[in-house]
Design an enzyme around this catalytic site. Structure first.
Site, PDB file in Angstrom:
ATOM      1  CD  GLN A 190      32.830  38.259  56.633  1.00 45.73           C
ATOM      2  OE1 GLN A 190      31.734  38.276  56.085  1.00 45.73           O
ATOM      3  NE2 GLN A 190      33.832  37.502  56.196  1.00 45.73           N
ATOM      4  CG  ASN A 219      30.912  40.769  47.310  1.00 45.70           C
ATOM      5  OD1 ASN A 219      30.271  41.267  48.246  1.00 45.70           O
ATOM      6  ND2 ASN A 219      31.696  39.719  47.486  1.00 45.70           N
ATOM      7  CD  GLN A 264      35.690  50.263  33.609  1.00 49.42           C
ATOM      8  OE1 GLN A 264      35.147  50.164  34.697  1.00 49.42           O
ATOM      9  NE2 GLN A 264      36.966  50.597  33.482  1.00 49.42           N
ATOM     10  CG  HIS A 267      36.372  46.172  37.039  1.00 49.68           C
ATOM     11  ND1 HIS A 267      37.147  46.373  38.155  1.00 49.68           N
ATOM     12  CD2 HIS A 267      36.545  47.278  36.261  1.00 49.68           C
ATOM     13  CE1 HIS A 267      37.756  47.537  38.072  1.00 49.68           C
ATOM     14  NE2 HIS A 267      37.416  48.103  36.929  1.00 49.68           N
ATOM     15  CD  GLU A 333      31.136  52.523  38.161  1.00 47.98           C
ATOM     16  OE1 GLU A 333      31.849  52.490  39.180  1.00 47.98           O
ATOM     17  OE2 GLU A 333      30.915  51.519  37.449  1.00 47.98           O
ATOM     18  CG  HIS A 334      33.257  54.441  34.670  1.00 50.49           C
ATOM     19  ND1 HIS A 334      32.928  53.174  35.113  1.00 50.49           N
ATOM     20  CD2 HIS A 334      34.125  54.957  35.580  1.00 50.49           C
ATOM     21  CE1 HIS A 334      33.583  52.932  36.230  1.00 50.49           C
ATOM     22  NE2 HIS A 334      34.298  53.992  36.546  1.00 50.49           N
ATOM     23  CG  ASP A 367      39.032  52.753  36.507  1.00 51.34           C
ATOM     24  OD1 ASP A 367      38.023  53.280  37.006  1.00 51.34           O
ATOM     25  OD2 ASP A 367      38.985  51.822  35.681  1.00 51.34           O
ATOM     26  CD  GLU A 421       3.092  74.375  59.869  1.00 50.53           C
ATOM     27  OE1 GLU A 421       3.790  73.914  60.800  1.00 50.53           O
ATOM     28  OE2 GLU A 421       3.550  74.633  58.735  1.00 50.53           O
ATOM     29  CG  HIS A 426       5.909  74.898  67.272  1.00 51.13           C
ATOM     30  ND1 HIS A 426       5.309  73.784  67.802  1.00 51.13           N
ATOM     31  CD2 HIS A 426       6.955  74.457  66.514  1.00 51.13           C
ATOM     32  CE1 HIS A 426       5.946  72.709  67.389  1.00 51.13           C
ATOM     33  NE2 HIS A 426       6.956  73.092  66.607  1.00 51.13           N
TER      34      HIS A 426
END
Length: 436
Positions: A190, A219, A264, A267, A333-334, A367, A421, A426
């Site tokens: 939302q 998430n 990690q 988390h 990611e890391h 981090d 073309e 053009h």
């Protein structure tokens, strides 16, 4: 504790063999679509309904009063305040060096192309508030946007029952320290819909105007909502569960490796912790350390679930050359490099969100206080995407400025290509300027 994948002696492409969280965002998209559409059509009332259902909070208004933001800063723990100010200072120093400068190229006499870097007008920054709260993420989102010159910064963060339906007080305090006063107590899909489409509020002062870009981790429901809004607004990435990969040899300290894998894993139960090594002795020592350290950590159940899940494990390789191919295929990611000559190996890596070199550069440093950004690509997206930066909020715009002589000089080439073309109009648009 960790699953093992033995690639020793194998020349196969490792991509299909490596541990990875199974996250079907497309299924989440269909489940969350009604929420997003309801917010688009009904605004405030739909946000109230979703917030009651998902967060257990009855919203009386969307926007957090400025006095609540100020009060959160005033009541902030002095140690946390000092830490946030230091993080802000370091992040600002790094991100200030990412600014782009305007460049004008003289293509021919009388003909120039100027590349300007123009910030987007208004940005929505999402700060999660589920299993943990992240005042540091406020810094990581706001600082690059400010350094890019974005005029309108909006933060959305889930309301917390224990904070009277406001976002976490530390999140609000971080907003205050950065001078951000437009904050909404809205989370999840939302919040993304509110930022993307805008929303009515309890009155005009409570209205949220739509943004141009939405950034920040979240998430699977936040990720799914971002996918639905792609095209309506720009997004930074479809962030999945956090990941750490460690490329290590027999010089790595098993205590460090175990601690970093755990860091990690705390988390999220879906977090991925992967060790890539050519040392079986290191694996055995790390397993022994994990047995001790996991039992002693605060979020033991969450950590244990993450470390024993299919997304985590040990990958055994013949040598560091093969290990390098594996971590490039994984595109973490890391990525930590805990080897001899760690910097030399780090400079050979192609695919990673951020690379941490040697024993004294753990992911936890990045981090919070390295000065780098912790909003990074996950799920292998580091093969083609970058982490959040000043560039995330800038658009390169070309300004083409030719005089008559310069256009006349190239007109024949324009006409030739236009005809090739089958787009003769053009060419006509050029020749019409010369009375032909």
């Amino acid at each position: 504790m960790l699953n093992r994948i033995d690639l020793r002696g194998s020349s196969r492409d490792p991509r299909g063999l490596l541990p990875r969280a199974q996250l079907d965002v497309s299924v989440a998209v269909e489940r969350i679509r009604p929420v997003v559409e309801a917010v688009h059509q009904h605004g405030f009332s739909a946000i109230q309904e979703a917030t009651s259902k998902f967060d257990g909070v009855q919203l009386s208004r969307l926007r957090v009063p400025v006095e609540e933001i100020t009060a959160a800063e005033a009541s902030l723990d002095p140690e946390v305040r000092a830490a946030l100010l230091e993080v802000i200072k370091r992040a600002r120093k790094v991100h200030a060096d990412q600014r782009r400068t305007e460049v004008t190229t003289q293509v021919v006499p009388g003909g120039t192309v100027t590349e300007r870097w123009i910030p987007v007008r208004r940005v929505g920054l999402y700060v999660p508030g589920g299993l943990a709260v992240y005042p540091s993420t406020v810094v990581m989102n706001v600082v690059p946007a400010q350094e890019a010159g974005v005029e309108g910064l909006v933060i959305a963060s889930p309301p917390q029952v224990e904070n009277g339906g406001l976002p976490d007080a530390r999140v609000l305090a971080a907003c205050a320290l950065l001078g951000v006063t437009e904050v909404y107590a809205v989370g999840g899909a939302q919040a993304v819909a509110m930022l993307g489409y805008g929303s009515t509020g309890v009155d005009e002062s409570d209205r949220c105007e739509p943004v141009d870009v939405i950034t920040g981790p979240g998430n699977i429901w936040v990720t799914a909502a971002k996918r639905l809004l792609r095209g309506v607004v720009g997004i930074d990435a479809e962030a999945g569960p956090t990941e750490i990969a460690i490329l290590a040899d027999d010089t790595a300290d098993p205590r460090h490796v175990a601690a970093d894998l755990i860091s990690q894993a705390e988390h999220d139960p879906l977090a991925a912790s992967v060790l890539v090594t050519d040392s079986l002795a290191l694996v055995e020592s790390v397993e022994a350390e994990l047995a001790v350290q996991v039992a002693a950590t605060k979020h033991e159940e969450r950590v244990r679930t993450a470390l024993t899940g299919e997304q985590s494990g040990v990958v055994l390789v013949d040598d560091l050359e093969q290990g390098l191919r594996v971590v490039d295929a994984y595109a973490a990611e890391h990525l930590e490099i805990q080897t001899r000559d760690a910097r030399e190996w780090a400079l050979r890596v192609r695919n990673a969100g951020a690379i941490f070199v040697g024993a004294w550069s753990p992911v936890s440093l990045g981090d919070y206080a390295a000065g780098s950004n912790h909003v990074l690509p996950t799920g292998g997206c580091a093969r083609h995407s970058s982490g959040l930066s000043v560039q995330s909020f800038l658009r390169g715009v070309h300004i083409i400025d030719y005089d008559e002589a310069a256009l006349r000089d190239v007109a024949g080439h324009v006409v030739a290509l236009a005809n090739a073309e089958d787009l003769p109009a053009h060419g006509d648009a050029v020749t019409a300027r010369f009375g032909k």
